[in-house]
Design an enzyme around this catalytic site. Structure first.
Site, PDB file in Angstrom:
ATOM      1  N   ASP A  49       1.247  -0.987  -0.049  1.00 48.36           N
ATOM      2  CA  ASP A  49      -0.270  -0.203  -0.120  1.00 48.36           C
ATOM      3  C   ASP A  49       1.244   1.173  -0.069  1.00 48.36           C
ATOM      4  OD1 ASP A  49      -2.878   1.247   1.044  1.00 48.36           O
ATOM      5  OD2 ASP A  49      -1.411   2.101   2.216  1.00 48.36           O
ATOM      6  N   TYR A  54       3.791   9.353  -0.553  1.00 52.79           N
ATOM      7  CA  TYR A  54       4.925   9.112   0.753  1.00 52.79           C
ATOM      8  C   TYR A  54       5.878   8.929  -0.232  1.00 52.79           C
ATOM      9  CZ  TYR A  54       0.403   6.726   2.036  1.00 52.79           C
ATOM     10  OH  TYR A  54       0.048   6.219   3.025  1.00 52.79           O
ATOM     11  N   LYS A  79      -2.340   5.829  -4.427  1.00 46.80           N
ATOM     12  CA  LYS A  79      -3.905   7.250  -4.044  1.00 46.80           C
ATOM     13  C   LYS A  79      -2.953   8.099  -4.490  1.00 46.80           C
ATOM     14  CE  LYS A  79      -3.802   4.390   0.086  1.00 46.80           C
ATOM     15  NZ  LYS A  79      -1.769   4.654   0.716  1.00 46.80           N
ATOM     16  N   HIS A 112      -7.603   9.549  -1.787  1.00 48.46           N
ATOM     17  CA  HIS A 112      -6.646   9.312  -0.126  1.00 48.46           C
ATOM     18  C   HIS A 112      -7.507  10.001   0.546  1.00 48.46           C
ATOM     19  CE1 HIS A 112      -1.959   8.975   0.908  1.00 48.46           C
ATOM     20  NE2 HIS A 112      -3.205   8.747   1.939  1.00 48.46           N
TER      21      HIS A 112
HETATM   22  N1  NAP Z   1      -5.140   6.891   3.570  1.00 47.95           N
HETATM   23  C1  NAP Z   1      -4.470   6.997   4.344  1.00 47.95           C
HETATM   24  O1  NAP Z   1      -5.060   8.281   5.040  1.00 47.95           O
HETATM   25  C2  NAP Z   1      -3.166   7.121   5.715  1.00 47.95           C
HETATM   26  C3  NAP Z   1      -2.542   7.489   6.570  1.00 47.95           C
HETATM   27  C4  NAP Z   1      -2.113   6.170   7.439  1.00 47.95           C
HETATM   28  C5  NAP Z   1      -1.657   5.330   7.413  1.00 47.95           C
HETATM   29  N2  NAP Z   1      -1.521   4.894   5.855  1.00 47.95           N
HETATM   30  C6  NAP Z   1      -1.488   3.795   5.223  1.00 47.95           C
HETATM   31  O2  NAP Z   1      -1.335   2.229   6.965  1.00 47.95           O
HETATM   32  C7  NAP Z   1       0.051   2.167   6.988  1.00 47.95           C
HETATM   33  C8  NAP Z   1      -0.358   1.546   8.130  1.00 47.95           C
HETATM   34  O3  NAP Z   1      -0.496   2.725   8.960  1.00 47.95           O
HETATM   35  P1  NAP Z   1       1.298   3.178  10.445  1.00 47.95           P
HETATM   36  O4  NAP Z   1       2.532   4.087   9.127  1.00 47.95           O
HETATM   37  O5  NAP Z   1       0.295   4.582  10.729  1.00 47.95           O
HETATM   38  O6  NAP Z   1       1.245   2.831  11.277  1.00 47.95           O
HETATM   39  P2  NAP Z   1       1.133   1.711  12.396  1.00 47.95           P
HETATM   40  O7  NAP Z   1       1.383   0.675  11.283  1.00 47.95           O
HETATM   41  O8  NAP Z   1      -0.245   1.103  13.098  1.00 47.95           O
HETATM   42  O9  NAP Z   1       2.919   1.701  13.014  1.00 47.95           O
HETATM   43  C9  NAP Z   1       3.754   1.467  12.441  1.00 47.95           C
HETATM   44  C10 NAP Z   1       4.870   1.885  13.817  1.00 47.95           C
HETATM   45  O10 NAP Z   1       4.495   0.508  14.334  1.00 47.95           O
HETATM   46  C11 NAP Z   1       6.117   0.220  14.439  1.00 47.95           C
HETATM   47  N3  NAP Z   1       6.236  -1.126  14.205  1.00 47.95           N
HETATM   48  C12 NAP Z   1       5.758  -1.839  12.987  1.00 47.95           C
HETATM   49  N4  NAP Z   1       5.490  -3.648  13.589  1.00 47.95           N
HETATM   50  C13 NAP Z   1       6.155  -3.624  14.884  1.00 47.95           C
HETATM   51  C14 NAP Z   1       5.598  -4.160  15.788  1.00 47.95           C
HETATM   52  N5  NAP Z   1       5.153  -5.830  15.129  1.00 47.95           N
HETATM   53  N6  NAP Z   1       5.434  -4.398  17.376  1.00 47.95           N
HETATM   54  C15 NAP Z   1       6.702  -3.322  17.425  1.00 47.95           C
HETATM   55  N7  NAP Z   1       6.335  -2.177  16.648  1.00 47.95           N
HETATM   56  C16 NAP Z   1       5.847  -2.390  15.502  1.00 47.95           C
HETATM   57  C17 NAP Z   1       6.556   0.693  13.106  1.00 47.95           C
HETATM   58  O11 NAP Z   1       7.974   1.191  13.669  1.00 47.95           O
HETATM   59  P3  NAP Z   1       9.395   0.347  12.308  1.00 47.95           P
HETATM   60  O12 NAP Z   1       8.861   0.664  10.875  1.00 47.95           O
HETATM   61  O13 NAP Z   1       9.989   0.726  13.225  1.00 47.95           O
HETATM   62  O14 NAP Z   1       9.388  -1.257  13.405  1.00 47.95           O
HETATM   63  C18 NAP Z   1       6.280   2.677  13.118  1.00 47.95           C
HETATM   64  O15 NAP Z   1       6.546   2.982  14.312  1.00 47.95           O
HETATM   65  C19 NAP Z   1       0.515   3.140   6.533  1.00 47.95           C
HETATM   66  O16 NAP Z   1       1.830   2.802   5.989  1.00 47.95           O
HETATM   67  C20 NAP Z   1      -0.232   3.677   4.732  1.00 47.95           C
HETATM   68  O17 NAP Z   1       0.443   2.117   4.385  1.00 47.95           O
HETATM   69  C21 NAP Z   1      -3.079   5.465   5.298  1.00 47.95           C
END
Ligand code: NAP
Length: 275
Positions: A49, A54, A79, A112
């Site tokens: 995704d 990004y 997106k 988005h």
């Molecule tokens: N459509 C939208 O508006 C929108 C908005 C936000 C997000 N998104 C999508 O959703 C995805 C994920 O969201 P997100 O990046 O906000 O947050 P997330 O996946 O909820 O959390 C990511 C954070 O958690 C850490 N992490 C990952 N796996 C872990 C584990 N097993 N144990 C402990 N910590 C862990 C990562 O650090 P490390 O990388 O250091 O492991 C990072 O700091 C995005 O990459 C994007 O594709 C979409």
């Protein structure tokens, strides 16, 4: 190899979407993004995704090509960014995304954000890309019930997915109920609370009870509710850990405990005030 590839959900476009996808927001462009994609594909992910904003579409494409996994086996989402909204601009932005990805189609193209005054025109352009089969499915992100009602009132094609922030701490029950009623699959973004609640005592307790990590419990909760999950990590051990969610289940008590954690926690942007 995990069994991360085996779980898919049907989209009304006829496509099947892998229930686990690698998120790459805040994954730095270049080698880090390429390595994250390579590692994810190596351990069984079949879904990435990304988004124009990004800044790593080119690396996602390079990672997929470098993996040796055939293109048609990887579900690729990108997106449309807000300043590209509007009918003609959307078509141009889509071409530019495809070029950066090095692909001739994407599996899913999303609006988005519900940009006021432009989102319906932009959706019209997505419908055209869908009919041309250059976007195999089309959908929206950050749409709440009022945005969805407006869209369904004007659309030729119902969005296949709605990608929203969704965790036990932010369940958006009215939006998820509306989407299910219309056959729109929910994609849960920031499914690990963007790292904000990983030390919550109840999660730690459930994780201990089922012999899993807190991250796995959060992802499993969402998967059992029928959502797609998009955890982001750049660390190989966590990328693998986040994929080990299809070989256990949370019992009714654990699901109910997590369901009770609602607190309206928005870690990113909140579309609630977007008219
Ligand atoms: N459509 C939208 O508006 C929108 C908005 C936000 C997000 N998104 C999508 O959703 C995805 C994920 O969201 P997100 O990046 O906000 O947050 P997330 O996946 O909820 O959390 C990511 C954070 O958690 C850490 N992490 C990952 N796996 C872990 C584990 N097993 N144990 C402990 N910590 C862990 C990562 O650090 P490390 O990388 O250091 O492991 C990072 O700091 C995005 O990459 C994007 O594709 C979409």
């Amino acid at each position: 190899m995990t069994d991360a590839t085996t779980a898919t959900l049907p989209l009304h476009s006829g496509a099947a979407i892998p229930q686990l996808g690698l998120g790459v927001w805040q994954t730095p462009a270049g080698a880090t993004a390429r390595q994250a994609v390579l590692e994810a594909l190596r351990v069984g992910y079949r879904h990435v995704d990304t988004a124009r904003i990004y800044g790593n579409e080119a690396d996602v494409g390079a990672g997929i090509r470098g993996s040796g996994v055939p293109r048609e086996q990887v579900f690729v989402t990108t997106k449309l960014w807000n300043d590209d909204q509007g009918y003609d601009r959307t078509l141009r932005a889509f071409d530019a995304s495809l070029q950066r990805l090095g692909l001739d189609y994407v599996d899913l193209y999303l609006l988005h954000w519900p940009v006021a005054g432009k989102r319906l025109d932009s959706w019209g352009a997505l419908e055209r890309l869908y009919e041309e089969k250059r976007a195999r499915s089309i959908g929206v992100s950050n749409f709440l019930v009022p945005h969805l009602k407006e869209l369904l009132g004007a659309a030729k094609h119902v969005p296949a997915v709605n990608q929203i922030e969704l965790t036990p701490f932010l369940q958006r029950r009215d939006t998820t109920a509306f989407c299910r009623q219309h056959g729109i699959v929910i994609e849960a973004y920031s499914p690990l609370t963007h790292g904000r609640r990983l030390d919550h005592p109840l999660l730690t307790d459930v994780a201990h009870r089922v012999g899993r990590t807190v991250a796995q419990v959060l992802l499993r909760w969402s998967v059992q509710h029928g959502n797609v999950v998009l955890p982001k990590s750049t660390k190989p051990s966590r990328i693998a850990e986040n994929a080990q969610i299809f070989d256990f289940t949370l019992d009714e008590r654990a699901m109910a405990d997590l369901d009770a954690l609602e607190e309206g926690l928005v870690t990113g942007w909140d579309p609630a005030d977007q008219r």
